[in-house]
Design an enzyme around this catalytic site. Sequence first.
Site, PDB file in Angstrom:
ATOM      1  N   HIS A 103       9.566 -14.105  19.427  1.00 15.05           N
ATOM      2  CA  HIS A 103      10.335 -13.898  20.664  1.00 15.05           C
ATOM      3  C   HIS A 103      11.228 -15.082  21.041  1.00 15.05           C
ATOM      4  O   HIS A 103      12.029 -14.965  21.973  1.00 15.05           O
ATOM      5  CB  HIS A 103       9.391 -13.538  21.816  1.00 15.05           C
ATOM      6  CG  HIS A 103       9.957 -12.535  22.769  1.00 15.05           C
ATOM      7  ND1 HIS A 103       9.187 -11.814  23.649  1.00 15.05           N
ATOM      8  CD2 HIS A 103      11.244 -12.134  22.989  1.00 15.05           C
ATOM      9  CE1 HIS A 103       9.975 -11.018  24.368  1.00 15.05           C
ATOM     10  NE2 HIS A 103      11.219 -11.195  23.995  1.00 15.05           N
ATOM     11  N   ASP A 125       6.708  -6.935  27.859  1.00 15.85           N
ATOM     12  CA  ASP A 125       5.846  -7.918  27.179  1.00 15.85           C
ATOM     13  C   ASP A 125       4.451  -7.916  27.816  1.00 15.85           C
ATOM     14  O   ASP A 125       4.308  -7.642  29.019  1.00 15.85           O
ATOM     15  CB  ASP A 125       6.476  -9.319  27.363  1.00 15.85           C
ATOM     16  CG  ASP A 125       6.152 -10.291  26.248  1.00 15.85           C
ATOM     17  OD1 ASP A 125       5.009 -10.287  25.771  1.00 15.85           O
ATOM     18  OD2 ASP A 125       7.060 -11.053  25.871  1.00 15.85           O
ATOM     19  N   HIS A 127       3.049 -10.768  27.782  1.00 13.47           N
ATOM     20  CA  HIS A 127       3.084 -12.173  28.198  1.00 13.47           C
ATOM     21  C   HIS A 127       4.318 -12.458  29.059  1.00 13.47           C
ATOM     22  O   HIS A 127       5.286 -11.706  29.016  1.00 13.47           O
ATOM     23  CB  HIS A 127       3.149 -13.077  26.953  1.00 13.47           C
ATOM     24  CG  HIS A 127       2.084 -12.780  25.934  1.00 13.47           C
ATOM     25  ND1 HIS A 127       2.305 -11.945  24.868  1.00 13.47           N
ATOM     26  CD2 HIS A 127       0.798 -13.182  25.859  1.00 13.47           C
ATOM     27  CE1 HIS A 127       1.193 -11.845  24.152  1.00 13.47           C
ATOM     28  NE2 HIS A 127       0.257 -12.578  24.731  1.00 13.47           N
ATOM     29  N   ASP A 129       6.061 -15.381  28.718  1.00 11.24           N
ATOM     30  CA  ASP A 129       6.952 -16.275  27.956  1.00 11.24           C
ATOM     31  C   ASP A 129       7.683 -17.226  28.900  1.00 11.24           C
ATOM     32  O   ASP A 129       8.864 -17.505  28.769  1.00 11.24           O
ATOM     33  CB  ASP A 129       7.917 -15.464  27.076  1.00 11.24           C
ATOM     34  CG  ASP A 129       7.157 -14.662  26.008  1.00 11.24           C
ATOM     35  OD1 ASP A 129       5.978 -14.980  25.749  1.00 11.24           O
ATOM     36  OD2 ASP A 129       7.732 -13.716  25.449  1.00 11.24           O
ATOM     37  N   HIS A 142       7.839 -19.296  21.206  1.00  7.20           N
ATOM     38  CA  HIS A 142       7.945 -17.877  21.595  1.00  7.20           C
ATOM     39  C   HIS A 142       7.293 -17.619  22.955  1.00  7.20           C
ATOM     40  O   HIS A 142       7.602 -16.612  23.587  1.00  7.20           O
ATOM     41  CB  HIS A 142       7.389 -16.928  20.510  1.00  7.20           C
ATOM     42  CG  HIS A 142       5.901 -16.872  20.381  1.00  7.20           C
ATOM     43  ND1 HIS A 142       5.241 -15.786  19.838  1.00  7.20           N
ATOM     44  CD2 HIS A 142       4.932 -17.766  20.710  1.00  7.20           C
ATOM     45  CE1 HIS A 142       3.932 -16.007  19.840  1.00  7.20           C
ATOM     46  NE2 HIS A 142       3.721 -17.194  20.358  1.00  7.20           N
ATOM     47  N   ASP A 227       9.153  -6.844  23.332  1.00  6.22           N
ATOM     48  CA  ASP A 227       8.099  -7.493  22.547  1.00  6.22           C
ATOM     49  C   ASP A 227       7.077  -6.402  22.238  1.00  6.22           C
ATOM     50  O   ASP A 227       6.554  -5.755  23.152  1.00  6.22           O
ATOM     51  CB  ASP A 227       7.485  -8.612  23.405  1.00  6.22           C
ATOM     52  CG  ASP A 227       6.419  -9.421  22.680  1.00  6.22           C
ATOM     53  OD1 ASP A 227       5.728  -8.869  21.807  1.00  6.22           O
ATOM     54  OD2 ASP A 227       6.263 -10.609  23.017  1.00  6.22           O
ATOM     55  N   ASP A 229       4.129  -6.440  21.567  1.00  6.41           N
ATOM     56  CA  ASP A 229       2.796  -6.564  22.176  1.00  6.41           C
ATOM     57  C   ASP A 229       2.772  -6.043  23.611  1.00  6.41           C
ATOM     58  O   ASP A 229       1.719  -6.040  24.260  1.00  6.41           O
ATOM     59  CB  ASP A 229       2.234  -7.984  22.044  1.00  6.41           C
ATOM     60  CG  ASP A 229       2.980  -9.048  22.832  1.00  6.41           C
ATOM     61  OD1 ASP A 229       3.504  -8.751  23.924  1.00  6.41           O
ATOM     62  OD2 ASP A 229       3.019 -10.203  22.355  1.00  6.41           O
ATOM     63  N   GLU A 273       8.489  -9.639  17.445  1.00  2.00           N
ATOM     64  CA  GLU A 273       7.056  -9.911  17.260  1.00  2.00           C
ATOM     65  C   GLU A 273       6.335  -8.971  16.294  1.00  2.00           C
ATOM     66  O   GLU A 273       5.117  -9.004  16.208  1.00  2.00           O
ATOM     67  CB  GLU A 273       6.308  -9.980  18.611  1.00  2.00           C
ATOM     68  CG  GLU A 273       6.723 -11.153  19.502  1.00  2.00           C
ATOM     69  CD  GLU A 273       6.223 -12.525  19.006  1.00  2.00           C
ATOM     70  OE1 GLU A 273       5.269 -12.583  18.213  1.00  2.00           O
ATOM     71  OE2 GLU A 273       6.838 -13.549  19.416  1.00  2.00           O
TER      72      GLU A 273
HETATM   73  N1  LIG Z   1       6.245 -13.807  22.617  1.00  2.00           N
HETATM   74  C1  LIG Z   1       4.936 -13.916  22.591  1.00  2.00           C
HETATM   75  N2  LIG Z   1       4.218 -13.090  21.862  1.00  2.00           N
HETATM   76  N3  LIG Z   1       4.393 -14.880  23.313  1.00  2.00           N
HETATM   77  C2  LIG Z   1       2.983 -15.169  23.336  1.00  2.00           C
HETATM   78  C3  LIG Z   1       2.711 -16.417  24.101  1.00  2.00           C
HETATM   79  C4  LIG Z   1       1.250 -16.729  24.172  1.00  2.00           C
HETATM   80  C5  LIG Z   1       0.886 -17.919  25.048  1.00  2.00           C
HETATM   81  N4  LIG Z   1       1.167 -17.646  26.433  1.00  2.00           N
HETATM   82  C6  LIG Z   1       1.597 -19.181  24.602  1.00  2.00           C
HETATM   83  O1  LIG Z   1       2.456 -19.658  25.303  1.00  2.00           O
HETATM   84  O2  LIG Z   1       1.324 -19.705  23.550  1.00  2.00           O
HETATM   85 MN   LIG Z   2       7.097 -12.205  24.184  1.00  2.00          MN
HETATM   86 MN   LIG Z   3       4.128 -11.034  23.998  1.00  2.00          MN
END
Ligand SMILES: NC(=[NH2+])NCCC[C@H](N)C(=O)O
Ligand SMILES: [Mn+2]
Ligand SMILES: [Mn+2]
Length: 302
Positions: A103, A125, A127, A129, A142, A227, A229, A273
């Site tokens: 990402h 997402d 998350h 990010d 990411h 994303d 996920d 992702e």
């Molecule tokens: N784009 C993604 N899948 N991001 C996941 C981030 C996971 C976690 N919050 C980190 O900063 O490491």
């Molecule tokens: Mn993401």
């Molecule tokens: Mn994510």
Amino acid sequence: MSRNVRVVGVPMDLGADRRGVDMGPSAIRYAGLAAAVEETDRECIDAGDLNVPRPETRASKPRPEDGRAKYLSETREVCASLADVVGDTLAAGEFPLVLGGDHSIAIGTVNGAARAADVGVVWFDAHGDFNTPSTSPSGNVHGMSLAALLGVGEFADTSWAAAGVDPENVALVGIRDLDPEERVAVRESPATVYTMSDVDERGLPAVVEDALAIAGDGTDGVHVSLDMDFLDPNEAPGVGTPVRGGATYREAHAAMERVADLGDDLRTMEVVEVNPILDSLNGTSELAVELVASALGKRILR
Ligand SMILES: NC(=[NH2+])NCCC[C@H](N)C(=O)O
Ligand SMILES: [Mn+2]
Ligand SMILES: [Mn+2]
């Protein structure tokens, strides 16, 4: 949105802890992307993949200026070329469809999208990010890309922020996993966060309609960042940071059908992702292709 689609692959894995997400663009193409795009009555032009440095062959020492963020300088270089490709594609009147890769590439896509226009962003997402080098527990870029392109925290001093993006026009959808300091940062931001609890209470289509309205309010167009996920790991197992409790197959299609309602206001889209090494029989890529088709207007009855 009747423009021809130009596909740009970004085999980027420097922003994630896992090798394998660099194979995402290839796996998504193999899952039938071009045919699915052409079924929506658009030409699909494949611009191939951008060049991404391999972690194995990088200069042996991390660069001190990158601080706690791994491969930040390399990521910056890849994102600068991606922004050029996206900007040129838009200038040529085509629709840029960017395939990740992790990402972190969103920094490039959104900078390109915002080069000649004001854009809003809808970020699907699990998350946020929204980490910065000082708040990230992993050091993986990411998990910092949305903060970077909005110029949050230390990113305020960099040229990463996409000039044409106002955080008031940014909405996150599907959020269910935030790191402690990241949670504070998203709450302080003018960006709107729709968590999975909002989705449970109101239903995903209603939430997505609000998110798209926020992104479209007073802007020239909307960037959709998907994303994979965002989906539940039962539907999309081929991702590096799965989180239970995500969107179902049907919810994700319904969300992309609302995206398609934007018509010409859908300016750019990226799917990120996908990690084929962690996937089961390329199912996550096949689902990514289906969701792109829905976002481009494919419907059950036509
Ligand atoms: N784009 C993604 N899948 N991001 C996941 C981030 C996971 C976690 N919050 C980190 O900063 O490491
Ligand atoms: Mn993401
Ligand atoms: Mn994510």
